[in-house]
Every structure is written in structure tokens, then in C-alpha cells.
Motif scaffolding. Structure first.
Motif, PDB file in Angstrom:
ATOM      1  N   MET A 333       0.821  -1.206   0.000  1.00  0.00           N
ATOM      2  CA  MET A 333       0.000   0.000   0.000  1.00  0.00           C
ATOM      3  C   MET A 333       0.856   1.258   0.000  1.00  0.00           C
ATOM      4  SD  MET A 333      -3.116  -0.995   2.605  1.00  0.00           S
ATOM      5  CE  MET A 333      -3.811   0.660   2.486  1.00  0.00           C
ATOM      6  N   ARG A 334       1.874   1.280   0.826  1.00  0.00           N
ATOM      7  CA  ARG A 334       2.727   2.472   0.918  1.00  0.00           C
ATOM      8  C   ARG A 334       3.504   2.702  -0.374  1.00  0.00           C
ATOM      9  NH1 ARG A 334       4.287   0.399   6.730  1.00  0.00           N
ATOM     10  NH2 ARG A 334       2.717   1.483   7.979  1.00  0.00           N
ATOM     11  N   MET A 335       3.846   1.610  -1.057  1.00  0.00           N
ATOM     12  CA  MET A 335       4.604   1.764  -2.298  1.00  0.00           C
ATOM     13  C   MET A 335       3.773   2.429  -3.388  1.00  0.00           C
ATOM     14  SD  MET A 335       7.606   1.045  -1.821  1.00  0.00           S
ATOM     15  CE  MET A 335       7.781   1.803  -3.402  1.00  0.00           C
ATOM     16  N   ARG A 336       2.458   2.258  -3.325  1.00  0.00           N
ATOM     17  CA  ARG A 336       1.603   2.904  -4.324  1.00  0.00           C
ATOM     18  C   ARG A 336       1.421   4.372  -3.996  1.00  0.00           C
ATOM     19  NH1 ARG A 336      -0.074   5.409  -7.657  1.00  0.00           N
ATOM     20  NH2 ARG A 336      -1.880   5.131  -9.011  1.00  0.00           N
ATOM     21  N   GLY A 337       1.341   4.707  -2.694  1.00  0.00           N
ATOM     22  CA  GLY A 337       1.158   6.089  -2.293  1.00  0.00           C
ATOM     23  C   GLY A 337      -0.311   6.468  -2.241  1.00  0.00           C
ATOM     24  N   GLY A 338      -0.727   7.142  -1.184  1.00  0.00           N
ATOM     25  CA  GLY A 338      -2.107   7.560  -1.034  1.00  0.00           C
ATOM     26  C   GLY A 338      -2.957   6.457  -0.421  1.00  0.00           C
ATOM     27  N   ILE A 339      -3.890   6.843   0.470  1.00  0.00           N
ATOM     28  CA  ILE A 339      -4.695   5.844   1.170  1.00  0.00           C
ATOM     29  C   ILE A 339      -5.593   5.091   0.200  1.00  0.00           C
ATOM     30  CG2 ILE A 339      -6.492   5.509   2.897  1.00  0.00           C
ATOM     31  CD1 ILE A 339      -5.317   7.905   4.410  1.00  0.00           C
ATOM     32  N   LEU A 340      -6.343   5.817  -0.623  1.00  0.00           N
ATOM     33  CA  LEU A 340      -7.282   5.167  -1.532  1.00  0.00           C
ATOM     34  C   LEU A 340      -6.567   4.409  -2.640  1.00  0.00           C
ATOM     35  CD1 LEU A 340     -10.109   7.867  -1.818  1.00  0.00           C
ATOM     36  CD2 LEU A 340     -10.087   5.777  -0.448  1.00  0.00           C
ATOM     37  N   SER A 341      -5.569   5.059  -3.252  1.00  0.00           N
ATOM     38  CA  SER A 341      -4.852   4.397  -4.348  1.00  0.00           C
ATOM     39  C   SER A 341      -4.053   3.208  -3.830  1.00  0.00           C
ATOM     40  CB  SER A 341      -3.939   5.385  -5.080  1.00  0.00           C
ATOM     41  OG  SER A 341      -3.038   6.009  -4.173  1.00  0.00           O
ATOM     42  N   GLY A 342      -3.505   3.323  -2.618  1.00  0.00           N
ATOM     43  CA  GLY A 342      -2.771   2.205  -2.030  1.00  0.00           C
ATOM     44  C   GLY A 342      -3.676   1.028  -1.739  1.00  0.00           C
TER      45      GLY A 342
END
Length: 389
Positions: A333-342
Motif C-alpha cells: 500500500m505504501r509503495m503505491r502512495g495515497g490511502i485510496l490508491s494504495g
């Protein structure tokens, strides 16, 4: 630092420091000499270099030191290993040329990723980087024709033909040559699941370049696209091998990159943070040089700094002490960035079935939705025991 690794290899600070110096794109010869004069467990060092896939690089850095600092039996072991690996890479590159001749004659376009092309780009030698197979990108529409060509060239598909005909999407399309055991893996725009956004395969082919290997012009990704790919690949594997970081460090040191193009290529696939993490690790651990503005951008992302620290704690174990399922999920999740996008990225990875999720004998019958529903349970069984499969 003491880590327990596969095959009972124990690694101490001196061995790890030596491997790190050897993995740098510009190692300090004086520092190497100092480390070599200290007490070393040579058998452990060699085994550790193998599990981190940097033994070839380590051998190339050490082979020129004399027997006063490297025991003769160790020097001979390194020479024997290099000869055997050189023979393997020569066979693989010769096979790569044969495959490309056949694919070109059939009108099927392909690009080489990683493998000998990345080794040539990073180290100026197609046989210096360790790899065990050949990776190619083809368009998804060409995968059935590619399969037919590979079978005609003496390869056996690992993915059942009925699954390919049913258009099921594996993690990669693996082919093995039974006589030589060579492996070739095909990737399409649909198999790159760890790219947060769909791979723009047509743009990759438009931006392709040629890499000279043994007087052959091999079709490859543009340098900017290759850098994004190896950073996403390292992230996929939690950067668990030193070789992933060494490749990024060597790549940015040797290649003339259009950094604006690097940034836009990362944005195309949603891989900005994965790129920044690869660059941060290469700069911090192996002193890879970055342009001042790029370095500032990378360091401005605090999450990247925290993730880099997390990886550096995992790294010496070379994947033998992987993160547990919750830690893996949070990392994704953190690698994607952003709460929703992660969260959306983690959800897609959790419900995108591969061949490991297919029911044997029903690859062309069972609906992908049922495979997808079973995938989270398989992942929980595989990684629920403190991350160990």
C-alpha cells in the motif's frame, strides 16, 4: 550483525561490508584492500554472494588482488565459477540471437528485458550480472503465435496450452528447452501486475532502442523505461537481494538518462514511489550518483525514507526471513502512495489470479472470478507463517 541464511550460512559484519563495497558502481580499491586484510569467513562470503546474486560482481572486483590477501583456493574457486557462468551466458545469448532471428522472420516483435541486456547496460559485460533465464516482452495479441514459435523451436510451455487458448493470464509465460534446460519467460502488458497502472506496451515498442551484444543489435526498452521496470521489479520482490539495488546503482551511473523522461515514464505506470525507493537505496547504500534535483526529489518523500530503512533491515537475510502477511500488505500500500490508491492497488494484487491459483485440470473451464476469490486464501496460507512460504 549476524544473519542465518539458507544452507546454514552465517554472515558477519566484515563479509557484509565487503559485499557492499564490491556491489558499488565505483568501489574504493583502498577500502577493498583494508577489508580483505581483515578476518573473513571466505566460504560464507561466497555463499552469501550467491544468495544475493552478486557473486559475479564480487569476483570481478576481487580477482585482481593477489594471494597475499585472497587465499589461492578462493581465487581458484572464483575463477572456476566465472568460467562456468561465462559459458552459461554465452549459451543463453546465442539462444537469444536464434530466437530473435526466428521471431523477426515470423513478424513477431519482442523486446529483451533484464538478463544479458541489463548486464551489458549496467556493467558493460552481458555475463557479469547473475541471471538464470531470458525475459522478453511481447504484445498480448502475439502470445499464441509466440507459443507456436517456441514449440517449433524445441521448447515446452509450462503454462498449459488450453489455458493459453482460453486467454487465462499467468504470472509469466515460461518455456523450457528440455535438451539444455534453458528457460525463456514471456511477459505482456497483462502479466505486469505489479505496475500500478496498465503497461503502455505500444509506447514501449515506439521508444525501444538497440543494445549491442557481441555485434548483434538487440531490441530493448529505452533506458528510461528499463530503469522504471527494474525499480518496480525490485519492489515486487521487497528488494530482498543486493543485486536489485546494485543494478539500479550501476544503471544510473553508466547510462545517460533523460530524467524528465524517467519521471514521465514513472507517472505513466503509477510507479513514482517505486522509482524513488530504488534510487534512494542505490544512493544511500551504494553511493550511486544522482543529479542534485533528482536526489532532492527522492529525499523529499518521507515515506520512501522509512521504507528504505525497513528494507535495509531485511536485506542481509536475502529473503530467508521475509516479512509477514500484514507487513507485506502495508508495504504494498505504501509503495503505491495515497490511502485510496494504495488500498486499491493492494486489492487488485490480492484478487488478480495467476497460474498458482488455477485448479489443475480445469485451467480452461473454471471462471477467473472463482480463481480470484481463492487467491487471498492461498496467499494467507503461503505467507501467514511469519512470511515464510
Amino acid at each position: 550483525m549476524t544473519e542465518t541464511l539458507p544452507r546454514g550460512v552465517e554472515i558477519l559484519d566484515a563479509e557484509w561490508a565487503l559485499l557492499l563495497e564490491c556491489a558499488k558502481p565505483q568501489p574504493d580499491s583502498q577500502r577493498l584492500a583494508e577489508l580483505l586484510r581483515g578476518p573473513l569467513k571466505w566460504a560464507s562470503l561466497i555463499a552469501f554472494g550467491e544468495v544475493h546474486s552478486v557473486l559475479g560482481l564480487t569476483a570481478s572486483r576481487l580477482i585482481h588482488f593477489d594471494e597475499s590477501v585472497i587465499p589461492e583456493d578462493i581465487r581458484e574457486s572464483l575463477r572456476v565459477w566465472r568460467r562456468a557462468y561465462t559459458l552459461f551466458t554465452m549459451n543463453l545469448t546465442a539462444e537469444m540471437f536464434r530466437l530473435f532471428d526466428s521471431f523477426a522472420a515470423a513478424g513477431v516483435a519482442a523486446l529483451v528485458i533484464k538478463g544479458p541486456v541489463l548486464s551489458a547496460r549496467c556493467y558493460g559485460d552481458p555475463g557479469l550480472r547473475q541471471y538464470g533465464d531470458l525475459d522478453l516482452i511481447v504484445r498480448d495479441k502475439d502470445i499464441q503465435r509466440s507459443t507456436e514459435l517456441m514449440i517449433s523451436l524445441g521448447y515446452e510451455p509450462a503454462v498449459p496450452l488450453k489455458a493459453i487458448h482460453a486467454k487465462k493470464i499467468p504470472g509469466e509465460y515460461v518455456f523450457r528447452q528440455s535438451s539444455t534446460k534453458l528457460l525463456v519467460e514471456f511477459h505482456t502488458e497483462l502479466t505486469f501486475r505489479y505496475h500500478p497502472r496498465p503497461l503502455p506496451v505500444e509506447k514501449l515498442f515506439e521508444r525501444q532502442t538497440r543494445v549491442n551484444i557481441d555485434s548483434h543489435q538487440v531490441p530493448a526498452l529505452s533506458p528510461e523505461d528499463e530503469l522504471i521496470l527494474i525499480c518496480i521489479h525490485g519492489t515486487k520482490h521487497f528488494w530482498e537481494q543486493l543485486s536489485y539495488i546494485a543494478d539500479v546503482a550501476a544503471f544510473v551511473t553508466r547510462q545517460e538518462l533523460d530524467w524528465a523522461r524517467v519521471q514521465s515514464a514513472a507517472e505513466e505506470v503509477g510507479g513514482e514511489r517505486m522509482l524513488y525507493l530504488g534510487l534512494r537505496l542505490a544512493a544511500d547504500l551504494l553511493q550511486a550518483p544522482l543529479p542534485e534535483n533528482v536526489g532532492a526529489l527522492v529525499r523529499s518523500d518521507r515515506t520512501v525514507g522509512r521504507l528504505a530503512g525497513q528494507i535495509l533491515r531485511w536485506l542481509p537475510a536475502a529473503g530467508s526471513a521475509p516479512p509477514g502477511i500484514f507487513e507485506r500488505a502495508m508495504f504494498r500500500m505504501r509503495m503505491r502512495g495515497g490511502i485510496l490508491s494504495g488500498a486499491a492497488y493492494l486489492f487488485r494484487l490480492s484478487f488478480s489470479p495467476t497460474e498458482e491459483d488455477w485448479v489443475e485440470g480445469a485451467e480452461n473451464k473454471r471462471h477467473w472470478f472463482l480463481d480470484a476469490l481463492g487467491r487471498p486464501f492461498r496467499l494467507a496460507r503461503k505467507y501467514g507463517n511469519d512470511g515464510k512460504p
